[in-house]
Write a protein that holds these residues in place. Structure first.
Motif, PDB file in Angstrom:
ATOM      1  N   GLY A 330      23.284  72.763  55.840  1.00  0.00           N
ATOM      2  CA  GLY A 330      23.611  72.330  54.481  1.00  0.00           C
ATOM      3  C   GLY A 330      23.648  73.501  53.504  1.00  0.00           C
ATOM      4  N   ASN A 331      22.736  74.431  53.658  1.00  0.00           N
ATOM      5  CA  ASN A 331      22.719  75.594  52.765  1.00  0.00           C
ATOM      6  C   ASN A 331      23.870  76.548  53.057  1.00  0.00           C
ATOM      7  OD1 ASN A 331      20.176  75.742  50.882  1.00  0.00           O
ATOM      8  ND2 ASN A 331      19.469  74.815  52.794  1.00  0.00           N
ATOM      9  N   TYR A 332      24.223  76.687  54.326  1.00  0.00           N
ATOM     10  CA  TYR A 332      25.386  77.501  54.653  1.00  0.00           C
ATOM     11  C   TYR A 332      26.661  76.897  54.039  1.00  0.00           C
ATOM     12  CZ  TYR A 332      22.882  80.347  58.137  1.00  0.00           C
ATOM     13  OH  TYR A 332      22.033  81.223  58.772  1.00  0.00           O
ATOM     14  N   GLN A 333      26.764  75.560  54.097  1.00  0.00           N
ATOM     15  CA  GLN A 333      27.937  74.903  53.524  1.00  0.00           C
ATOM     16  C   GLN A 333      27.991  75.118  52.009  1.00  0.00           C
ATOM     17  OE1 GLN A 333      27.202  70.967  55.073  1.00  0.00           O
ATOM     18  NE2 GLN A 333      28.600  71.254  56.821  1.00  0.00           N
ATOM     19  N   LYS A 334      26.816  75.101  51.374  1.00  0.00           N
ATOM     20  CA  LYS A 334      26.773  75.367  49.936  1.00  0.00           C
ATOM     21  C   LYS A 334      27.203  76.805  49.656  1.00  0.00           C
ATOM     22  CE  LYS A 334      25.669  74.408  45.632  1.00  0.00           C
ATOM     23  NZ  LYS A 334      26.435  73.421  44.832  1.00  0.00           N
ATOM     24  N   ALA A 335      26.744  77.731  50.471  1.00  0.00           N
ATOM     25  CA  ALA A 335      27.154  79.133  50.316  1.00  0.00           C
ATOM     26  C   ALA A 335      28.659  79.264  50.474  1.00  0.00           C
ATOM     27  CB  ALA A 335      26.438  80.010  51.346  1.00  0.00           C
ATOM     28  N   LEU A 336      29.228  78.529  51.457  1.00  0.00           N
ATOM     29  CA  LEU A 336      30.665  78.571  51.699  1.00  0.00           C
ATOM     30  C   LEU A 336      31.442  78.082  50.489  1.00  0.00           C
ATOM     31  CD1 LEU A 336      33.098  78.947  53.565  1.00  0.00           C
ATOM     32  CD2 LEU A 336      32.623  76.681  54.522  1.00  0.00           C
ATOM     33  N   SER A 337      30.933  77.061  49.821  1.00  0.00           N
ATOM     34  CA  SER A 337      31.638  76.501  48.661  1.00  0.00           C
ATOM     35  C   SER A 337      31.614  77.433  47.453  1.00  0.00           C
ATOM     36  CB  SER A 337      31.018  75.149  48.278  1.00  0.00           C
ATOM     37  OG  SER A 337      29.713  75.330  47.738  1.00  0.00           O
ATOM     38  N   LEU A 338      30.629  78.345  47.397  1.00  0.00           N
ATOM     39  CA  LEU A 338      30.492  79.244  46.250  1.00  0.00           C
ATOM     40  C   LEU A 338      31.004  80.654  46.528  1.00  0.00           C
ATOM     41  CD1 LEU A 338      26.833  78.285  45.227  1.00  0.00           C
ATOM     42  CD2 LEU A 338      28.927  77.643  43.993  1.00  0.00           C
TER      43      LEU A 338
END
Length: 355
Positions: A330-338
């Motif tokens: 989930g945190n990697y996906q958040k990093a990907l979005s930013l």
């Protein structure tokens, strides 16, 4: 017309007499100076190496083997040799150095050698402006050391090199024919740099907190006097309180045995940390510390800086190490979005690789 002829005759006599007189007073054995440029038999060369802030250089001339017997032949054993050709071979150091167990001040030193069939003597003379070793005087020696030459591949022309550069030591090596002679040269790099910094702080760098901080960090990492390192860190903090300066002073306090003081300073540093400071500290802790500490730092980072894509990536890394794959994804996906476009392909692969 008669007057003109007389003048010409007189001039001719004067010029002829002058030329004849001039030629007549030149010694028969004198050699006319060379008036054309030709390649020298032993060309000049030099080699330079820096140790810390010290510049070492050797200037010399390079004789060739040309099929001759060199050791014990062209260069006889048990005689002082110029260690090159033509003028003195000269070692120059911009700061004090040690050779053969002898400490010498900065300056220029002629290099001479005494070849033998076994051990060689390498001489460093204070007289560095002579022609070869013809006027060599033992009383002008600054240092002597004995070394054992070793066999090497053919060096048609004599050559000097600085080899095996490690921290404060360089090996000065002379190679010619099939022999190599090596002499270790040591510089007290810490003392030279600390002396240089002390002088630099008398000038423009004294007005910049970063300059004092860089000096404190260097002193700490090179086992310089901790009192000096801390004084420089304090000067930086008096000008500007920064995360980096507080962390540096904390490290100095810890080295001095003040664990409580170090902890207090690190806590204070977090109160002034920028986003970049927190990200860098988080990744450093992940590399050298515990996953638990890194997780806490990255959670703080993304809480205080919710658009920190590096913070979310770091939190993902820390959670993977802690065995929490679902939360990490989930945190990697958040990093990907930013993240910027340049990072998205890589982060997409990171997300896909979480199991």
């Amino acid at each position: 017309m008669r007057q003109a002829r007389a003048v010409v005759a007189l001039l001719g006599f004067t010029i002829g007499f002058t030329i004849g007189f001039t030629v007549g007073i030149v010694p028969a054995h004198a050699q006319a100076p060379s008036i054309v440029m030709l390649p020298p038999d032993s060309p000049a060369a030099s080699v330079t190496q820096t140790l810390g802030l010290t510049t070492l250089s050797v200037s010399y001339h390079r004789p060739s083997v040309k099929g001759r017997a060199i050791w014990g032949g062209l260069e006889p054993y048990d005689s002082v040799w110029r260690a090159g050709a033509n003028q003195n071979t000269v070692l120059t150091s911009s700061s004090a150095f040690t050779v053969g167990g002898t400490s010498l001040p900065a300056g220029r030193y002629a290099v001479h050698m005494i070849p033998t069939k076994t051990m060689w003597t390498v001489i460093f003379s204070r007289q560095a402006n002579a022609w070869g070793s013809f006027s060599y005087a033992k009383g002008e020696d600054a240092a002597r050391t004995t070394v054992t030459p070793r066999a090497t591949e053919l060096a048609e022309q004599l050559q000097y090199t600085f080899d095996a550069i490690v921290d404060s030591t360089a090996l000065l090596t002379m190679r010619w024919e099939r022999l190599a002679v090596t002499v270790p040269i040591t510089i007290n790099v810490t003392r030279v740099v600390m002396d240089s910094l002390t002088q630099q702080y008398r000038g423009m760098p004294r007005f910049w907190p970063q300059a004092w901080l860089e000096g404190a960090r260097w002193a700490l990492s090179h086992n310089a006097p901790l009192a000096v390192a801390e004084a420089w860190a304090d000067t930086s903090l008096q000008m500007q309180v920064t995360f980096a300066a507080l962390r540096t002073k904390a490290a100095i306090q810890e080295r001095r045995g003040n664990a409580d003081g170090a902890t207090s300073l690190r806590t204070q540093a977090l109160t002034v940390a920028t986003q970049a400071d927190l990200e860098a500290l988080g990744f450093q802790t992940l590399r050298t510390g515990s996953a638990t500490e890194a997780t806490a730092l990255f959670r703080r980072t993304v809480t205080e800086h919710p658009r920190s894509w590096r913070g979310f990536e770091g939190l993902g890394d820390a959670l993977v190490r802690a065995g929490k794959a679902d939360e990490a994804r989930g945190n990697y996906q958040k990093a990907l979005s930013l993240a910027p476009e340049s990072q998205r392909t890589r982060l997409t692969q990171v997300v896909a690789g979480v199991r």
